[in-house]
Design a protein around this motif. Structure first.
Motif, PDB file in Angstrom:
ATOM      1  N   PRO A 188      58.998  97.946  77.957  1.00  0.00           N
ATOM      2  CA  PRO A 188      59.767  97.240  76.915  1.00  0.00           C
ATOM      3  C   PRO A 188      59.616  97.884  75.529  1.00  0.00           C
ATOM      4  N   GLU A 189      58.465  98.491  75.281  1.00  0.00           N
ATOM      5  CA  GLU A 189      58.233  99.143  73.994  1.00  0.00           C
ATOM      6  C   GLU A 189      59.107 100.384  73.789  1.00  0.00           C
ATOM      7  N   ASP A 190      59.743 100.850  74.841  1.00  0.00           N
ATOM      8  CA  ASP A 190      60.659 102.000  74.729  1.00  0.00           C
ATOM      9  C   ASP A 190      62.050 101.579  74.257  1.00  0.00           C
ATOM     10  N   THR A 191      62.276 100.289  74.128  1.00  0.00           N
ATOM     11  CA  THR A 191      63.581  99.804  73.684  1.00  0.00           C
ATOM     12  C   THR A 191      63.879 100.305  72.278  1.00  0.00           C
ATOM     13  N   ALA A 192      65.016 100.975  72.130  1.00  0.00           N
ATOM     14  CA  ALA A 192      65.390 101.567  70.849  1.00  0.00           C
ATOM     15  C   ALA A 192      66.756 102.223  70.972  1.00  0.00           C
ATOM     16  N   VAL A 193      67.294 102.614  69.846  1.00  0.00           N
ATOM     17  CA  VAL A 193      68.430 103.529  69.841  1.00  0.00           C
ATOM     18  C   VAL A 193      67.841 104.943  69.862  1.00  0.00           C
ATOM     19  N   TYR A 194      68.307 105.734  70.802  1.00  0.00           N
ATOM     20  CA  TYR A 194      67.815 107.097  70.958  1.00  0.00           C
ATOM     21  C   TYR A 194      68.837 108.073  70.379  1.00  0.00           C
ATOM     22  N   TYR A 195      68.318 108.966  69.542  1.00  0.00           N
ATOM     23  CA  TYR A 195      69.157 109.937  68.861  1.00  0.00           C
ATOM     24  C   TYR A 195      68.789 111.353  69.274  1.00  0.00           C
ATOM     25  N   CYS A 196      69.795 112.150  69.426  1.00  0.00           N
ATOM     26  CA  CYS A 196      69.641 113.576  69.656  1.00  0.00           C
ATOM     27  C   CYS A 196      69.790 114.280  68.312  1.00  0.00           C
ATOM     28  N   ALA A 197      69.018 115.350  68.099  1.00  0.00           N
ATOM     29  CA  ALA A 197      69.104 116.086  66.848  1.00  0.00           C
ATOM     30  C   ALA A 197      68.844 117.561  67.084  1.00  0.00           C
ATOM     31  N   ALA A 198      69.359 118.390  66.183  1.00  0.00           N
ATOM     32  CA  ALA A 198      69.243 119.835  66.306  1.00  0.00           C
ATOM     33  C   ALA A 198      68.657 120.431  65.046  1.00  0.00           C
ATOM     34  N   LYS A 199      67.791 121.418  65.238  1.00  0.00           N
ATOM     35  CA  LYS A 199      67.170 122.127  64.122  1.00  0.00           C
ATOM     36  C   LYS A 199      67.298 123.619  64.359  1.00  0.00           C
ATOM     37  N   TYR A 200      67.912 124.320  63.407  1.00  0.00           N
ATOM     38  CA  TYR A 200      68.132 125.764  63.530  1.00  0.00           C
ATOM     39  C   TYR A 200      66.806 126.489  63.644  1.00  0.00           C
ATOM     40  N   PHE A 201      66.601 127.144  64.788  1.00  0.00           N
ATOM     41  CA  PHE A 201      65.364 127.854  65.081  1.00  0.00           C
ATOM     42  C   PHE A 201      64.120 127.033  64.726  1.00  0.00           C
TER      43      PHE A 201
END
Length: 125
Positions: free
Chosen positions: A88-101
């Motif tokens: 239950p503690e994993d409940t969240a909005v999950y976001y993907c993100a990118a970082k150049y190198f």
């Protein structure tokens, strides 16, 4: 125009599994380290997992080690987050993100170049 589009969220019972996907467009995928972050209601966005540009190095926050696995497919410009033994503690909005190198270790939300809009994961007890 860079786009990161997440999918795969949903409602699952505790102990279950989900696989999140994030497909990137408008950037050279192999030049970006990719990360997953999450934000629970009333909490700050936190780092979950990251993978290096070539997929050789991965890094996880302690609370998901042994349960989550990050992977990337360069042919599909997609990064995945396999989530097992969900709590239950994993409940969240999950976001993907990118970082150049970027480097997977020490990846922080404030350092990322691009973000997706998020996908909601709800784990019921």
């Amino acid at each position: 125009q860079v786009q990161l589009v997440e999918s795969g969220g949903g409602l699952v019972q505790a102990g279950g599994s989900l696989r999140l996907s994030c497909t990137a467009s408008g950037l050279t995928f192999s030049s970006y380290a990719m990360g997953w972050f999450r934000q629970a209601p009333g909490k700050e966005r936190e780092f979950v997992a990251a993978i290096s540009t070539m997929g050789v190095t991965t890094y996880y926050t302690d609370s998901v080690k042994g349960r989550f696995t990050i992977a990337r497919d360069k042919a599909k410009n997609t990064v995945y987050l396999q989530m097992n033994s969900l709590e239950p503690e994993d409940t969240a909005v999950y976001y993907c993100a990118a970082k150049y190198f970027g480097r997977p270790e020490g990846m922080r939300a404030g350092d990322m170049d691009y973000w997706g809009k998020g996908t909601l994961v709800t784990v019921s007890s």
